[in-house]
Write an enzyme that holds these catalytic residues in place. Structure first.
Site, PDB file in Angstrom:
ATOM      1  N   GLY A 162       0.763  -1.135   0.144  1.00  0.00           N
ATOM      2  CA  GLY A 162      -0.071   0.087   0.103  1.00  0.00           C
ATOM      3  C   GLY A 162       0.744   1.233   0.176  1.00  0.00           C
ATOM      4  O   GLY A 162       0.078   2.744   0.539  1.00  0.00           O
TER       5      GLY A 162
ATOM      6  N   ALA B 167      -2.305  -4.094   7.768  1.00  0.00           N
ATOM      7  CA  ALA B 167      -1.946  -4.616   6.625  1.00  0.00           C
ATOM      8  C   ALA B 167      -3.288  -4.519   5.692  1.00  0.00           C
ATOM      9  O   ALA B 167      -3.782  -5.182   4.893  1.00  0.00           O
ATOM     10  CB  ALA B 167      -1.865  -6.004   6.591  1.00  0.00           C
ATOM     11  N   GLU B 168      -3.219  -2.527   5.428  1.00  0.00           N
ATOM     12  CA  GLU B 168      -5.073  -2.830   4.739  1.00  0.00           C
ATOM     13  C   GLU B 168      -4.090  -2.670   3.813  1.00  0.00           C
ATOM     14  O   GLU B 168      -6.189  -2.874   2.589  1.00  0.00           O
ATOM     15  CB  GLU B 168      -5.303  -1.501   5.345  1.00  0.00           C
ATOM     16  CG  GLU B 168      -4.178   0.147   4.782  1.00  0.00           C
ATOM     17  CD  GLU B 168      -2.785   0.205   5.393  1.00  0.00           C
ATOM     18  OE1 GLU B 168      -2.139   0.293   4.146  1.00  0.00           O
ATOM     19  OE2 GLU B 168      -2.934  -0.141   6.367  1.00  0.00           O
ATOM     20  N   ASP B 169      -3.109  -2.702   2.886  1.00  0.00           N
ATOM     21  CA  ASP B 169      -3.137  -2.923   1.492  1.00  0.00           C
ATOM     22  C   ASP B 169      -3.545  -4.321   0.915  1.00  0.00           C
ATOM     23  O   ASP B 169      -4.126  -4.329  -0.240  1.00  0.00           O
ATOM     24  CB  ASP B 169      -1.543  -2.782   1.401  1.00  0.00           C
ATOM     25  CG  ASP B 169      -0.543  -3.085   2.266  1.00  0.00           C
ATOM     26  OD1 ASP B 169      -0.558  -3.932   3.361  1.00  0.00           O
ATOM     27  OD2 ASP B 169       0.167  -3.243   2.415  1.00  0.00           O
ATOM     28  N   TYR B 170      -3.144  -5.503   2.123  1.00  0.00           N
ATOM     29  CA  TYR B 170      -3.508  -6.627   1.560  1.00  0.00           C
ATOM     30  C   TYR B 170      -4.820  -6.979   0.853  1.00  0.00           C
ATOM     31  O   TYR B 170      -5.441  -7.296   0.250  1.00  0.00           O
ATOM     32  CB  TYR B 170      -2.848  -8.132   2.531  1.00  0.00           C
ATOM     33  CG  TYR B 170      -3.607  -9.351   1.946  1.00  0.00           C
ATOM     34  CD1 TYR B 170      -2.516  -9.956   1.343  1.00  0.00           C
ATOM     35  CD2 TYR B 170      -4.521 -10.222   2.748  1.00  0.00           C
ATOM     36  CE1 TYR B 170      -2.895 -11.212   1.706  1.00  0.00           C
ATOM     37  CE2 TYR B 170      -5.272 -10.914   2.930  1.00  0.00           C
ATOM     38  CZ  TYR B 170      -3.872 -12.106   1.893  1.00  0.00           C
ATOM     39  OH  TYR B 170      -4.335 -12.951   1.827  1.00  0.00           O
TER      40      TYR B 170
END
Length: 414
Positions: free
Chosen positions: A218, A242-245
């Site tokens: 992210g 790990a909001e990107d995942y």
């Protein structure tokens, strides 16, 4: 008696085969990861397809820029977003604290480039545990374009980077991510960072990208806002660190594809020292372990030194090859493929000599298993100004920071 010993020998040979054969298959298969990553990086990176004439107009893009504090390189990083060659975009600066020293810098850049559409949001909005999501929420709510870029403060953009990312946002793609890399900077820490991001990380990242495995980071990603709104907006991801995942997984679950940009993400941050860089690697390992517990078993045995030792033992038992020769050849060819991968990702002459590369490469390979063990031993994550614990699946919960013992020298006597 003879038949008993024959049976015992047969049983031992079968056990040895059952243990060594999977190891040798794993060792052989991982060379495929090397080759896939290298070939795909050579094909994908630094293409200039986005510079060809385009029939339809370029869509507008909202850039969400979370800021908290800064370093000596921040001004150059932020200014690179004002000088991009892209027709229509807005920059949303999201600043955590009203007393943050970055505010005067942002105001100075806004005044210097009055033609760039910019807005500044201060204070964030509490919607979950993740401080980055809380910081970005006001900017996300005010975004006026259907494409949004989440870009960390350490990212430095080239003039055509945004154009390249939008070019890769085809009808079937929901998220375009940049593979993390680093800008050229002086000092051994920068060599160590470049070697890590351009070898071990690039190998796995590009292989996973080609195979359609979720590996998006992210720090620099372009996303469709519509599907995110359908999932609940940014606030729906506030429970994850790990909001990107989970951004990427949301698009995959809705039938979209992920695409990697042709331009790697240029990180330019004052890491400080080797210890500071190692702490980042440990934090990322903790996130991977919490989200994909299978990582605990697989990741350590894909490192050069350990996999080479296991492969050499297996080859010795099954094929009677020389243990030392096998191991040294394994390390040599791994080293050469990593050099090739780094050269492909860099695409220009490297800012350090071969001796520095050897030292950095050996150091990274030697401490990688140790850092992974440290991540398992202490799963608590210290990030920004918070302390967090992760449950299986990646959901984060904030925990009180430990209070240091009082210093007797400053106690007040009543």
């Amino acid at each position: 008696m003879f038949s008993y010993y024959s049976y015992e020998r047969h049983w031992a040979d079968s056990l040895l085969l059952a243990l060594c054969l999977p190891v040798l298959v794993l060792w052989t298969g991982y060379w495929g990861v090397h080759l896939i990553g290298l070939v795909y990086a050579r094909y994908k990176f630094h293409r200039k397809d986005h510079l060809s004439p385009r029939e339809e107009p370029w869509p507008g893009v909202t850039i969400l820029k979370p800021l908290i504090g800064g370093d000596s390189l921040l001004a150059t990083n932020l200014e690179s977003f004002f000088t991009m060659n892209y027709p229509v975009y807005e920059i949303m600066f999201c600043i955590q604290n009203a007393n943050d020293p970055v505010i005067p810098l942002v105001n100075e850049l806004v005044a210097k480039y009055p033609t760039i559409d910019t807005k500044v949001f201060i204070g964030g909005k509490k919607v979950g545990t993740n401080p980055k999501i809380n910081n970005l929420q006001p900017g996300y709510e005010a975004a006026k374009y259907d494409l949004i870029v989440v870009s960390d403060s350490c990212i430095r953009m080239k003039e055509d980077t945004l154009m390249d990312m939008v070019h890769n946002m085809t009808a079937r793609v929901g998220l375009v991510h940049q593979m993390p890399f680093t800008c050229d900077r002086p000092g051994f820490v920068s060599v160590l960072e470049k070697v890590y991001f351009g070898t071990a990380h690039a190998r796995i990242y590009m292989c996973a990208s080609l195979l359609g495995i979720n590996c998006a980071t992210g720090m620099s990603a372009l996303m469709r806002k519509g599907p995110l709104d359908e999932a609940g907006g940014l606030r729906a991801f506030g429970c994850y660190l790990a909001e990107d995942y989970f951004f990427a997984q949301t698009f995959l679950n809705r039938g979209y594809q992920l695409a990697v940009a042709s331009t790697p993400a240029c990180q330019s941050a004052d890491t400080g020292d080797v210890i500071g860089f190692q702490k980042r690697l440990i934090r990322w390992a903790k996130l991977r372990i919490a989200m994909v517990p299978f990582t605990i078993l697989m990741e350590p045995v894909t490192e050069c030194l350990l996999l080479g030792a296991l492969g050499a033992l297996a080859a010795r038992c099954l094929l009677q090859v020389d243990l030392i020769v096998f191991y040294l050849l394994h390390v040599l060819f791994w080293f050469l493929l990593d050099w090739l991968m780094l050269s492909v990702v860099q695409n220009t002459s490297l800012p350090f000599n071969k001796f520095e590369f050897v030292v950095a490469w050996l150091l990274r390979e030697a401490y990688a298993p140790i850092l992974f063990l440290r991540a398992i031993w202490d799963p608590v994550i210290r990030w920004r100004h918070g302390v967090f614990k992760l449950r299986w699946g990646g959901v984060a919960e904030e925990v009180p920071a430990p209070v240091p013992p009082a210093d007797d020298a400053v106690k007040v006597k009543l």
